[in-house]
Design a protein around this motif. Structure first.
Motif, short mmCIF file in Angstrom:
data_model
loop_
_atom_site.label_atom_id
_atom_site.label_comp_id
_atom_site.label_asym_id
_atom_site.label_seq_id
_atom_site.Cartn_x
_atom_site.Cartn_y
_atom_site.Cartn_z
N VAL A 25 0.86 -1.17 0.00
CA VAL A 25 0.00 0.00 0.00
C VAL A 25 0.90 1.23 0.00
N ALA A 27 1.47 4.78 1.82
CA ALA A 27 1.17 5.69 2.92
C ALA A 27 1.26 7.11 2.35
N GLU A 103 1.08 -4.04 3.68
CA GLU A 103 -0.26 -3.76 4.21
C GLU A 103 -0.36 -3.82 5.74
N THR A 106 -0.52 -0.68 7.98
CA THR A 106 -1.72 0.14 8.16
C THR A 106 -2.22 0.10 9.61
N THR A 109 -1.76 3.62 12.89
CA THR A 109 -2.69 4.69 12.55
C THR A 109 -2.20 5.99 13.17
N THR A 114 -3.08 8.41 5.39
CA THR A 114 -4.05 7.45 4.87
C THR A 114 -3.28 6.44 4.04
N TYR A 115 -3.84 5.27 3.90
CA TYR A 115 -3.19 4.20 3.14
C TYR A 115 -4.03 3.87 1.92
#
Length: 151
Positions: A25, A27, A103, A106, A109, A114-115
């Protein structure tokens, strides 16, 4: 299985067992234009300031990220190299760039981050347990066994 990556790092014979493959993902700072996207392609990272794991800290992520960019024909614009994933995400929260991460990251937080999923079959990284094959201490065998049992 023999581990060429770990062998290269240690200069000694080693063995590695892949435990899982994690999706990658991106960031992204919440105010960044890429944060509004539902998913990203590697080519969407062209021109973006990147925060990456350090090349000299023996992180496989440096090679994974640069390989993805190279294969997509994207010239990386590396703004910061860091040694720790938590530092990487903190710099993203400070709007100093974007970062490609596995991933499970994630779970970190932080306000301002946001991812966004990264698409493509190659947008994955393997998590493996590796150890030197010239070592046979009982605590090593127990530790490797515990890690393998978790997956």
């Amino acid at each position: 299985m023999p581990s060429p990556f770990f062998n290269r790092l240690t200069g000694r014979p080693s063995s590695a067992k892949n435990l899982r493959r994690d999706r990658l993902v991106v960031a992204v700072p919440v105010e960044h234009s890429l944060a509004r996207r539902k998913r990203l392609r590697v080519t969407d990272l062209a021109g973006a300031d990147l925060i990456v794991h350090s090349a000299d800290r023996r992180s496989v992520m440096y090679d994974v990220v640069l390989g993805l960019l190279r294969d997509a024909g994207v010239e990386p614009h590396i703004r910061h190299e860091v040694g720790e994933t938590s530092t990487l995400v903190t710099l993203v929260a400070g709007a100093l760039g974007v970062a490609v991460v596995p991933e499970p990251v994630t779970a970190l937080t932080l306000d301002g981050v946001t991812y966004v999923p990264l698409t493509g079959a190659d947008a994955r990284v393997e998590l493996a347990v590796a150890h030197r094959t010239d070592r046979s201490e009982p605590h090593l065998a127990r530790t490797v066994g515990i890690i393998q049992a978790m997956f």
